[in-house]
Structure formats: C-alpha cells, structure tokens
Design an enzyme around this catalytic site. Structure first.
Site, PDB file in Angstrom:
ATOM      1  N   CYS A 291      -3.006   6.136   9.510  1.00  0.00           N
ATOM      2  CA  CYS A 291      -1.913   5.460  10.201  1.00  0.00           C
ATOM      3  C   CYS A 291      -2.391   4.190  10.881  1.00  0.00           C
ATOM      4  O   CYS A 291      -3.406   4.192  11.567  1.00  0.00           O
ATOM      5  CB  CYS A 291      -1.337   6.383  11.268  1.00  0.00           C
TER       6      CYS A 291
ATOM      7  N   ASN B   5      -6.503   5.273  14.945  1.00  0.00           N
ATOM      8  CA  ASN B   5      -7.499   5.006  13.914  1.00  0.00           C
ATOM      9  C   ASN B   5      -8.013   3.584  14.071  1.00  0.00           C
ATOM     10  O   ASN B   5      -7.221   2.647  14.103  1.00  0.00           O
ATOM     11  CB  ASN B   5      -6.874   5.171  12.527  1.00  0.00           C
TER      12      ASN B   5
ATOM     13  N   CYS C  19       3.236  -4.531  16.478  1.00  0.00           N
ATOM     14  CA  CYS C  19       2.653  -3.512  17.356  1.00  0.00           C
ATOM     15  C   CYS C  19       1.161  -3.839  17.489  1.00  0.00           C
ATOM     16  O   CYS C  19       0.482  -4.081  16.489  1.00  0.00           O
ATOM     17  CB  CYS C  19       2.847  -2.117  16.772  1.00  0.00           C
TER      18      CYS C  19
ATOM     19  N   CYS D  50       3.065   8.403   1.389  1.00  0.00           N
ATOM     20  CA  CYS D  50       3.445   7.455   2.437  1.00  0.00           C
ATOM     21  C   CYS D  50       3.828   6.136   1.757  1.00  0.00           C
ATOM     22  O   CYS D  50       3.043   5.570   1.006  1.00  0.00           O
ATOM     23  CB  CYS D  50       2.282   7.271   3.403  1.00  0.00           C
TER      24      CYS D  50
ATOM     25  N   LEU E 195       7.150   6.217  19.292  1.00  0.00           N
ATOM     26  CA  LEU E 195       7.265   6.056  20.747  1.00  0.00           C
ATOM     27  C   LEU E 195       6.000   5.420  21.337  1.00  0.00           C
ATOM     28  O   LEU E 195       6.046   4.359  21.955  1.00  0.00           O
ATOM     29  CB  LEU E 195       7.537   7.433  21.382  1.00  0.00           C
ATOM     30  N   ASN E 196       4.900   6.098  21.184  1.00  0.00           N
ATOM     31  CA  ASN E 196       3.564   5.536  21.482  1.00  0.00           C
ATOM     32  C   ASN E 196       3.253   5.200  22.930  1.00  0.00           C
ATOM     33  O   ASN E 196       2.169   4.693  23.218  1.00  0.00           O
ATOM     34  CB  ASN E 196       3.300   4.262  20.645  1.00  0.00           C
TER      35      ASN E 196
ATOM     36  N   GLY F 217       5.386  -2.007   7.062  1.00  0.00           N
ATOM     37  CA  GLY F 217       6.746  -2.505   7.291  1.00  0.00           C
ATOM     38  C   GLY F 217       7.587  -1.626   8.188  1.00  0.00           C
ATOM     39  O   GLY F 217       7.245  -0.495   8.496  1.00  0.00           O
TER      40      GLY F 217
ATOM     41  N   CYS G 160      -1.738  -2.000  15.491  1.00  0.00           N
ATOM     42  CA  CYS G 160      -1.536  -1.763  14.055  1.00  0.00           C
ATOM     43  C   CYS G 160      -2.122  -2.902  13.220  1.00  0.00           C
ATOM     44  O   CYS G 160      -1.863  -4.075  13.482  1.00  0.00           O
ATOM     45  CB  CYS G 160      -0.037  -1.646  13.780  1.00  0.00           C
TER      46      CYS G 160
ATOM     47  N   GLU H 178       0.824  -1.201   0.000  1.00  0.00           N
ATOM     48  CA  GLU H 178       0.000   0.000   0.000  1.00  0.00           C
ATOM     49  C   GLU H 178       0.861   1.254   0.000  1.00  0.00           C
ATOM     50  O   GLU H 178       1.876   1.332   0.685  1.00  0.00           O
ATOM     51  CB  GLU H 178      -0.899  -0.007   1.235  1.00  0.00           C
TER      52      GLU H 178
ATOM     53  N   SER I  93      10.338   6.496   9.704  1.00  0.00           N
ATOM     54  CA  SER I  93       9.884   6.216  11.060  1.00  0.00           C
ATOM     55  C   SER I  93      10.293   4.794  11.434  1.00  0.00           C
ATOM     56  O   SER I  93      10.107   3.862  10.657  1.00  0.00           O
ATOM     57  CB  SER I  93       8.360   6.346  11.102  1.00  0.00           C
TER      58      SER I  93
ATOM     59  N   CYS J 204       4.489  -6.874   8.111  1.00  0.00           N
ATOM     60  CA  CYS J 204       5.478  -6.400   9.088  1.00  0.00           C
ATOM     61  C   CYS J 204       5.615  -7.443  10.194  1.00  0.00           C
ATOM     62  O   CYS J 204       4.642  -8.087  10.572  1.00  0.00           O
ATOM     63  CB  CYS J 204       5.036  -5.067   9.683  1.00  0.00           C
TER      64      CYS J 204
HETATM   65  S1  SF4 Z   1       3.254   0.198  13.504  1.00  0.00           S
HETATM   66 FE1  SF4 Z   1       4.846   0.002  11.912  1.00  0.00          FE
HETATM   67  S2  SF4 Z   1       6.435  -1.267  12.922  1.00  0.00           S
HETATM   68 FE2  SF4 Z   1       4.556  -1.531  14.143  1.00  0.00          FE
HETATM   69  S3  SF4 Z   1       3.574  -3.384  13.266  1.00  0.00           S
HETATM   70 FE3  SF4 Z   1       2.688  -1.577  12.220  1.00  0.00          FE
HETATM   71  S4  SF4 Z   1       3.931  -1.362  10.330  1.00  0.00           S
HETATM   72 FE4  SF4 Z   1       5.095  -2.668  11.770  1.00  0.00          FE
END
Ligand code: SF4
Length: 369
Positions: A341, A298, A118, A107, A221-222, A165, A121, A78, A195, A114
């Site tokens: 995101c 999101n 996370c 982007c 960071l999150n 990724g 995500c 994407e 990033s 990935c």
């Molecule tokens: S936020 Fe980025 S590093 Fe984390 S799982 Fe999603 S794509 Fe991978």
C-alpha cells in the site's frame, strides 16, 4: 454491431468473447459467423486490451505488474495480485506456497498517478497523468485473471480498487468498469471494495448506485482528527472528516455489510495511544457498522515518515479491539517489490524513480525478485 448493420445481440456475443472467453483476435470469436469475422477483420476492427508489460514477483507470492493499457499509449499503470492460499499464508515464501492459492485479491488502478497528494503515498509523487477508461480499468483485471488461469465462479477472487489513483475522481469510468466486471466478467460487487480518500460528491453518487452493482466502501481515514488529517491529506481541507461521514451515512448498506476505515500507522505521527482512543471514539460516534483496517506504513523513497514500531502497532490494535471496534491488521504484501500500500509508483528496480524501462513493453513479462 448496430452501426455496421448487424443485430444488437451480436454485441452480446462480442462482449462474451472479450470478457469471458478472453479472446485476442476477431478471428477467434467463433460465435460470430465466419463471413462476419472476415468482414470485421477486413474493415480493420481489432481487439485490444491492457497487457502485462512487466511482472515483479515477491517472496510472499505477491506479483506487481506494469500494465500497458493501450497499444497506442506507452504509459503503464500498476496492478497487484495477492494470492492467499493456505501455504502462502504460512509465509514460507516457497514457490509452491505461492502457487497454491485458494483465494486471491487483485488491487486495481483507476488513474495513471493521482492528484490527491496524500503525503505518505508514493503514487502522489507522480501527480495525475490521466484517467483510465472503463475498459482499461476492467481490462487490468481480465489480464490478471488470464495470467493466473482464474475460472470465475470456481476460484475466489476479490477486487480492491486501491491501486494508483482516486476512483471517485474518475467516477464514471470507475463505475463503468464495475458494470463490465459484474455483468460481463461475472464477478460479484460484494467481493469488490473501493477505497476513497473522502471525495464527498463521489460518495454521494455512489450512495445512489443499485446494490447489485455497488462494491463495498472503504474510507481512507489515516488520522484521528481533522488537524492531523489535513496535514497528511490536503483533501481534508476541502472535505473534513464530518462531511465525509455525513456522506457515508447515505450509502444504504446490505445486510452484514460494514464500512471499512483504512488507517495507515505512521511512526510517531498517527500511532500513539491517544490516537487510538480518538479513532475509537470517532468510529463509535459515526454509529455506522464499521471496521478498522490498520496498515503499518510501507517505506518509500522521498517520503519522510517512519515505519511504526511493531509494539506500537500491536498496542494500537489492542486499544481499538478493547473499545469493541472490529479491527484488522493488514499484513504488508510485496513490500520487497514495491507492491505494498502506498508504494505504487512504477518503480522498476530497487529504490528510485521510474525509469525509461517502465515504458519498455512487448516481449514476455520478466520477473524480478
Ligand atoms: S493514497 Fe490514494 S488518494 Fe492518496 S495520493 Fe495515494 S493513490 Fe492518491
């Protein structure tokens, strides 16, 4: 070119044709003598680059593409186009507003899926399917530049390597793509941001890159501390916050350059007032010229978090600003088409897993709103 007995400078002509004139066929490389073009075609040399297989258009002008990287591989990644024209920024969603972009951000994905996992995500749900090559990463950008008839040098285009990724787990190909984009396409590394989730060996290598090739750095960071971060981002168990900051310190910054800390606000999990104070202390303690980008989470199917309340987002922003930390609230772009995101998962329509349509390539790009 050297391998087939031609002088090396012919290679430069081919690179220019590929990346600047964006030709599609060997016969179109008019800087090469006709005889050589015919010979290349007869010997089976072909030009191929990532192609937009499907496009989805958001009411806010954002476009999300499924890009087929190679004609021999049906997998898609994407890529997202975010125009930010004055009209578009007004947010009225009209088609005209979307067209009148003054600057835009692309982007870019660095891997198919990935491995970092996370928890908030959607891309993580795919797992890692494969690394993209340097040409496939740069080729996404070329495909989008061509779609929007972007003239490099005249139009203002920013790149963010924040798609699918973890770029620093595909480091050589990621930096290979940067080299292509800087040297061949003519984009500035100062208009690019990469990033990372905090891959320390990658940050250490990145610190060695020459300034004329090094994009800006953002750390995902999150969370305000290791405990919460390890729950959200398992990678934190390997490289905790202090180790990441230590590595970031070695990156020689250009004048006025800042490190960006990306911070996804998850309702009730990372958006409380005490978290804001902790983030402010953490950022200040680094001593780095830094800014914080806040992103209200999101939503995505199968990811059990809550979108933060607008009051909580604003209070968080004000708390950081009150502590003297430069802070920006990133507006969600293309949420309605899963382009925002953390939403990139090759979702073709509505809520749901990728379908076989994901691989449906060829033919004109279709637009779904
Ligand atoms: S936020 Fe980025 S590093 Fe984390 S799982 Fe999603 S794509 Fe991978």
């Amino acid at each position: 070119m050297v391998e087939i007995g031609e002088p090396a400078w012919r290679g430069r002509q081919v690179a220019e044709a590929l990346y600047q004139q964006r030709v599609r066929d060997v016969s179109e490389i008019t800087t090469l003598p006709k005889g050589l073009r015919e010979r290349l075609a007869a010997e089976g040399w072909q030009i191929a680059r990532p192609a937009i297989a499907r496009a989805f258009q958001s009411a806010d002008g954002t476009e999300r593409y499924l890009v087929q990287c190679s004609p021999d591989d049906p997998l898609t990644v994407e890529t997202v186009w975010m125009p930010e024209g004055d009209g578009g920024e007004a947010g009225d969603g009209s088609e005209e507003a979307a067209k009148e972009w003054r600057r835009a951000t692309i982007c870019v994905s660095s891997q198919v899926g990935c491995a970092v996992n996370c928890q908030f995500c959607l891309t993580a749900k795919l797992g890692l399917q494969r690394n993209l090559t340097a040409g496939e990463i740069a080729g996404q950008v070329v495909a989008v530049l061509e779609r929007h008839a972007v003239r490099v040098g005249r139009d203002r285009v920013n790149l963010v390597f924040m798609g699918m990724g973890e770029p620093f787990l595909n480091y050589d190909n990621f930096m290979g793509a940067v080299r292509l984009l800087v040297r061949e396409v003519g984009l500035s590394p100062q208009r690019m941001t990469v990033s990372t989730s905090g891959i320390v060996p990658g940050i250490e290598r990145f610190a060695q890159e020459p300034p004329d090739l090094r994009p800006k750095l953002a750390i995902s960071l999150n969370a305000p501390n290791d405990q919460i971060r390890a729950e959200l981002m398992p990678i934190n168990r390997k490289w905790p916050i202090a180790a990441v900051i230590e590595a970031v310190r070695r990156v020689p910054l250009r004048p006025r350059e800042r490190i960006t800390f990306e911070y996804v606000l998850l309702g009730g999990v990372t958006d409380r007032p005490e978290h804001a104070s902790e983030v402010a202390r953490l950022v200040r303690r680094t001593g780095l010229p830094a800014k914080v980008n806040l992103i209200a989470w999101n939503p995505g199917p199968g990811v059990e978090y809550a979108t933060p309340k607008p009051e909580a987002v604003e209070a968080f922003r004000q708390a950081l600003a009150g502590e003297g930390i430069p802070v920006y609230l990133r507006q969600p772009r293309g949420r309605d088409i899963f382009a925002a995101c953390g939403q990139l998962k090759r979702t073709v329509a509505g809520w749901g897993p990728p379908t076989s349509q994901d691989r449906d390539v060829g033919g004109p790009a279709s637009v779904a709103t």
